[in-house]
Write an enzyme that holds these catalytic residues in place. Sequence first.
Site, PDB file in Angstrom:
ATOM      1  N   TYR A 124       0.823  -1.212   0.000  1.00 37.97           N
ATOM      2  CA  TYR A 124       0.000   0.000   0.000  1.00 37.97           C
ATOM      3  C   TYR A 124       0.861   1.268   0.000  1.00 37.97           C
ATOM      4  CZ  TYR A 124      -4.181  -2.767   0.194  1.00 37.97           C
ATOM      5  OH  TYR A 124      -5.186  -3.639  -0.155  1.00 37.97           O
ATOM      6  N   ASN A 184     -12.971   2.173  -5.785  1.00 39.97           N
ATOM      7  CA  ASN A 184     -11.560   2.569  -5.863  1.00 39.97           C
ATOM      8  C   ASN A 184     -11.107   3.240  -4.573  1.00 39.97           C
ATOM      9  OD1 ASN A 184     -11.800   1.673  -8.442  1.00 39.97           O
ATOM     10  ND2 ASN A 184     -11.928   3.699  -9.378  1.00 39.97           N
ATOM     11  N   ILE A 185      -9.861   2.965  -4.213  1.00 36.10           N
ATOM     12  CA  ILE A 185      -9.303   3.607  -3.022  1.00 36.10           C
ATOM     13  C   ILE A 185      -8.488   4.837  -3.410  1.00 36.10           C
ATOM     14  CG2 ILE A 185      -9.381   1.462  -1.710  1.00 36.10           C
ATOM     15  CD1 ILE A 185      -6.332   1.224  -2.046  1.00 36.10           C
ATOM     16  N   ASP A 186      -8.363   5.114  -4.709  1.00 33.99           N
ATOM     17  CA  ASP A 186      -7.701   6.361  -5.119  1.00 33.99           C
ATOM     18  C   ASP A 186      -8.646   7.532  -4.877  1.00 33.99           C
ATOM     19  OD1 ASP A 186      -9.267   7.189  -7.542  1.00 33.99           O
ATOM     20  OD2 ASP A 186      -8.501   5.332  -8.415  1.00 33.99           O
ATOM     21  N   HIS A 191     -14.750   0.693  -0.524  1.00 34.52           N
ATOM     22  CA  HIS A 191     -13.595  -0.141  -0.159  1.00 34.52           C
ATOM     23  C   HIS A 191     -12.498   0.658   0.540  1.00 34.52           C
ATOM     24  CE1 HIS A 191     -14.747  -3.389  -3.376  1.00 34.52           C
ATOM     25  NE2 HIS A 191     -15.484  -3.465  -2.283  1.00 34.52           N
ATOM     26  N   CYS A 204      -6.727   2.897  12.996  1.00 32.42           N
ATOM     27  CA  CYS A 204      -6.080   2.295  14.164  1.00 32.42           C
ATOM     28  C   CYS A 204      -6.995   1.210  14.725  1.00 32.42           C
ATOM     29  CB  CYS A 204      -5.779   3.352  15.228  1.00 32.42           C
ATOM     30  SG  CYS A 204      -5.170   2.613  16.759  1.00 32.42           S
ATOM     31  N   GLY A 260     -16.373   0.694 -15.495  1.00 32.25           N
ATOM     32  CA  GLY A 260     -15.001   0.224 -15.279  1.00 32.25           C
ATOM     33  C   GLY A 260     -14.822  -0.777 -14.166  1.00 32.25           C
ATOM     34  N   ASN A 292     -18.043  -0.056 -19.957  1.00 34.48           N
ATOM     35  CA  ASN A 292     -16.804  -0.788 -19.631  1.00 34.48           C
ATOM     36  C   ASN A 292     -16.054  -1.069 -20.924  1.00 34.48           C
ATOM     37  OD1 ASN A 292     -15.461  -1.847 -17.254  1.00 34.48           O
ATOM     38  ND2 ASN A 292     -15.734  -3.896 -18.105  1.00 34.48           N
ATOM     39  N   GLU A 307     -14.961  -3.818 -21.866  1.00 35.74           N
ATOM     40  CA  GLU A 307     -15.435  -5.102 -22.416  1.00 35.74           C
ATOM     41  C   GLU A 307     -16.605  -5.569 -21.540  1.00 35.74           C
ATOM     42  OE1 GLU A 307     -11.868  -7.331 -21.771  1.00 35.74           O
ATOM     43  OE2 GLU A 307     -12.079  -7.185 -19.602  1.00 35.74           O
TER      44      GLU A 307
HETATM   45  C1  BJW Z   1     -11.702  -0.276 -18.424  1.00 30.06           C
HETATM   46  C2  BJW Z   1     -10.574   0.384 -18.861  1.00 30.06           C
HETATM   47  C3  BJW Z   1     -10.791   1.627 -19.426  1.00 30.06           C
HETATM   48  C4  BJW Z   1      -9.892  -1.437 -18.064  1.00 30.06           C
HETATM   49  N1  BJW Z   1     -12.025   2.099 -19.523  1.00 30.06           N
HETATM   50  N2  BJW Z   1     -12.924   0.214 -18.536  1.00 30.06           N
HETATM   51  C5  BJW Z   1     -18.274 -16.477  -2.891  1.00 30.06           C
HETATM   52  C6  BJW Z   1     -19.342 -15.998  -3.628  1.00 30.06           C
HETATM   53  C7  BJW Z   1     -19.723 -14.659  -3.550  1.00 30.06           C
HETATM   54  C8  BJW Z   1     -19.050 -13.797  -2.735  1.00 30.06           C
HETATM   55  C9  BJW Z   1     -17.992 -14.263  -2.009  1.00 30.06           C
HETATM   56  C10 BJW Z   1     -17.605 -15.599  -2.098  1.00 30.06           C
HETATM   57  N3  BJW Z   1     -16.534 -15.766  -1.289  1.00 30.06           N
HETATM   58  C11 BJW Z   1     -16.222 -14.587  -0.703  1.00 30.06           C
HETATM   59  C12 BJW Z   1     -17.117 -13.663  -1.139  1.00 30.06           C
HETATM   60  C13 BJW Z   1     -17.154 -12.217  -0.777  1.00 30.06           C
HETATM   61  C14 BJW Z   1     -15.982 -11.481  -1.362  1.00 30.06           C
HETATM   62  C15 BJW Z   1     -15.956 -11.652  -2.863  1.00 30.06           C
HETATM   63  O1  BJW Z   1     -16.642 -10.981  -3.615  1.00 30.06           O
HETATM   64  N4  BJW Z   1     -15.138 -12.560  -3.374  1.00 30.06           N
HETATM   65  C16 BJW Z   1     -15.132 -12.820  -4.817  1.00 30.06           C
HETATM   66  C17 BJW Z   1     -13.720 -12.671  -5.345  1.00 30.06           C
HETATM   67  C18 BJW Z   1     -15.764 -14.145  -5.064  1.00 30.06           C
HETATM   68  N5  BJW Z   1     -16.199 -10.075  -1.024  1.00 30.06           N
HETATM   69  C19 BJW Z   1     -15.821  -9.595   0.154  1.00 30.06           C
HETATM   70  O2  BJW Z   1     -15.198 -10.254   0.962  1.00 30.06           O
HETATM   71  C20 BJW Z   1     -16.252  -8.169   0.465  1.00 30.06           C
HETATM   72  N6  BJW Z   1     -16.906  -8.128   1.722  1.00 30.06           N
HETATM   73  C21 BJW Z   1     -18.056  -8.799   1.933  1.00 30.06           C
HETATM   74  O3  BJW Z   1     -18.596  -9.477   1.072  1.00 30.06           O
HETATM   75  O4  BJW Z   1     -18.582  -8.599   3.182  1.00 30.06           O
HETATM   76  C22 BJW Z   1     -19.772  -9.313   3.530  1.00 30.06           C
HETATM   77  C23 BJW Z   1     -21.029  -8.672   3.061  1.00 30.06           C
HETATM   78  C24 BJW Z   1     -22.183  -9.423   3.037  1.00 30.06           C
HETATM   79  C25 BJW Z   1     -23.378  -8.866   2.600  1.00 30.06           C
HETATM   80  C26 BJW Z   1     -23.447  -7.540   2.235  1.00 30.06           C
HETATM   81  C27 BJW Z   1     -22.317  -6.789   2.291  1.00 30.06           C
HETATM   82  C28 BJW Z   1     -21.113  -7.355   2.683  1.00 30.06           C
HETATM   83  C29 BJW Z   1     -15.040  -7.247   0.533  1.00 30.06           C
HETATM   84  C30 BJW Z   1     -14.400  -7.069  -0.818  1.00 30.06           C
HETATM   85  C31 BJW Z   1     -13.125  -6.246  -0.678  1.00 30.06           C
HETATM   86  C32 BJW Z   1     -12.438  -6.012  -2.013  1.00 30.06           C
HETATM   87  N7  BJW Z   1     -11.179  -5.440  -1.804  1.00 30.06           N
HETATM   88  C33 BJW Z   1     -10.330  -5.093  -2.950  1.00 30.06           C
HETATM   89  C34 BJW Z   1      -8.906  -4.728  -2.458  1.00 30.06           C
HETATM   90  C35 BJW Z   1      -8.890  -3.630  -1.403  1.00 30.06           C
HETATM   91  C36 BJW Z   1      -8.702  -2.262  -1.984  1.00 30.06           C
HETATM   92  C37 BJW Z   1      -7.421  -2.099  -2.796  1.00 30.06           C
HETATM   93  O5  BJW Z   1      -6.370  -2.661  -2.434  1.00 30.06           O
HETATM   94  O6  BJW Z   1      -7.443  -1.368  -3.796  1.00 30.06           O
HETATM   95  O7  BJW Z   1     -10.945  -4.043  -3.707  1.00 30.06           O
HETATM   96  S1  BJW Z   1     -10.183  -6.432  -4.133  1.00 30.06           S
HETATM   97  C38 BJW Z   1     -10.156  -5.391  -5.550  1.00 30.06           C
HETATM   98  O8  BJW Z   1     -11.286  -5.763  -6.384  1.00 30.06           O
HETATM   99  C39 BJW Z   1     -10.410  -3.963  -5.042  1.00 30.06           C
HETATM  100  C40 BJW Z   1     -11.440  -3.471  -6.037  1.00 30.06           C
HETATM  101  O9  BJW Z   1     -12.153  -2.402  -5.507  1.00 30.06           O
HETATM  102  C41 BJW Z   1     -12.254  -4.715  -6.318  1.00 30.06           C
HETATM  103  C42 BJW Z   1     -13.036  -4.651  -7.608  1.00 30.06           C
HETATM  104  O10 BJW Z   1     -12.189  -4.589  -8.707  1.00 30.06           O
HETATM  105  P1  BJW Z   1     -12.629  -3.770 -10.023  1.00 30.06           P
HETATM  106  O11 BJW Z   1     -12.715  -2.351  -9.716  1.00 30.06           O
HETATM  107  O12 BJW Z   1     -13.813  -4.407 -10.629  1.00 30.06           O
HETATM  108  O13 BJW Z   1     -11.323  -3.964 -10.930  1.00 30.06           O
HETATM  109  P2  BJW Z   1     -11.009  -5.121 -12.005  1.00 30.06           P
HETATM  110  O14 BJW Z   1      -9.576  -5.053 -12.291  1.00 30.06           O
HETATM  111  O15 BJW Z   1     -11.547  -6.413 -11.577  1.00 30.06           O
HETATM  112  O16 BJW Z   1     -11.854  -4.686 -13.293  1.00 30.06           O
HETATM  113  C43 BJW Z   1     -11.530  -3.533 -14.041  1.00 30.06           C
HETATM  114  C44 BJW Z   1     -12.479  -3.443 -15.237  1.00 30.06           C
HETATM  115  O17 BJW Z   1     -12.193  -2.240 -15.936  1.00 30.06           O
HETATM  116  C45 BJW Z   1     -12.301  -4.591 -16.249  1.00 30.06           C
HETATM  117  O18 BJW Z   1     -13.581  -5.124 -16.599  1.00 30.06           O
HETATM  118  C46 BJW Z   1     -11.664  -3.927 -17.468  1.00 30.06           C
HETATM  119  O19 BJW Z   1     -12.095  -4.452 -18.708  1.00 30.06           O
HETATM  120  C47 BJW Z   1     -12.154  -2.501 -17.326  1.00 30.06           C
HETATM  121  N8  BJW Z   1     -11.246  -1.530 -17.914  1.00 30.06           N
HETATM  122  N9  BJW Z   1      -9.463  -0.436 -18.633  1.00 30.06           N
HETATM  123  C48 BJW Z   1     -13.066   1.321 -19.070  1.00 30.06           C
HETATM  124  N10 BJW Z   1      -9.733   2.344 -19.918  1.00 30.06           N
END
Ligand code: BJW
Length: 243
Positions: free
Chosen positions: A62, A100-102, A117, A125, A184, A210, A212
């Site tokens: 981080y 996003n965390i940015d 997130h 803390c 995105g 998005n 794709e």
């Molecule tokens: C473009 C582009 C351009 C590129 N223009 N587009 C089994 C089944 C279902 C759920 C679960 C399961 N087992 C566990 C879970 C829950 C779990 C989960 O979802 N796991 C899955 C992997 C299966 N989730 C959790 O644990 C969450 N908490 C939770 O569920 O609590 C319980 C709850 C219950 C009920 C209600 C509420 C809550 C917590 C999730 C925490 C995610 N944390 C992260 C990292 C921390 C932050 C950091 O370090 O930055 O967050 S993981 C990472 O993924 C980050 C992101 O925010 C998150 C999403 O990613 P994002 O933004 O979608 O990015 P990409 O890379 O995946 O996609 C980018 C897209 O952009 C692509 O499609 C590209 O094509 C596109 N793109 N260039 C437009 N120029």
Amino acid sequence: MQFTTQLKPTDSIVILTGAGISKESGLDTFRCADGIWAKVDLEDVATPEGFQRNPALVHQFYNDRRRGLLAPAIQPNPAHAALVELERNWPGEVLIVTQNIDDLHERAGSQNLIHMHGELRKVFCAHCRTVEHWNGDLSVHDICPTCTRKGGMRPDVVWFGEMPYQMERIYRALGACDLFVSIGTSGNVYPAAGFVAEARSAGAYTVELNLEPSLGATQFAESIHGPATEVVPAFVKDLLALA
Ligand code: BJW
């Protein structure tokens, strides 16, 4: 655009953003071929268990990203700017929920914004549960500025298995919105990946912008594919023509 026949200017809009909106600002996505999860194991850096096993490694991950975010070259792009235009000029409510965390949405000028997130420029803390702004590196040796205890400081980000922020407020907004737009995000991570179904069942029109089709693409009423810096400004222009 089909949505223009569905909407009134007083309608409320919820916009979900993900890493793709910041890609053209120079920040990596997670799941693209050259993305963050191709370089590090998410179990090591994005779970509470990984942090317990090796906090120094997680801090380094981080710290590197925080330094990267603060580099002068990293700036909001036309997609972030278009969402600010929308918030300022749309007569109804516009809420941005970002994964996003940015801080590029707020640097662009967005105000009604939830970081579900967490935020890279904040730390938390575990002892006194205080959140502080933090722009430098963080280490296991840092002392909490509020409670002065050592060893409890961590990035204020939501890891797998942890509850994202402000879920009650988000679900309330999804249940009341008329238009849900996802920008995105790959649709891999819940609960964000379930927002489209939530908004749809509440009667909202749903659009994906998005590069794709995402994992949940078939759940959207309409999909527009292309780079965020092109498709988001065009989409906002069409939307504001209704206002
Ligand atoms: C473009 C582009 C351009 C590129 N223009 N587009 C089994 C089944 C279902 C759920 C679960 C399961 N087992 C566990 C879970 C829950 C779990 C989960 O979802 N796991 C899955 C992997 C299966 N989730 C959790 O644990 C969450 N908490 C939770 O569920 O609590 C319980 C709850 C219950 C009920 C209600 C509420 C809550 C917590 C999730 C925490 C995610 N944390 C992260 C990292 C921390 C932050 C950091 O370090 O930055 O967050 S993981 C990472 O993924 C980050 C992101 O925010 C998150 C999403 O990613 P994002 O933004 O979608 O990015 P990409 O890379 O995946 O996609 C980018 C897209 O952009 C692509 O499609 C590209 O094509 C596109 N793109 N260039 C437009 N120029």
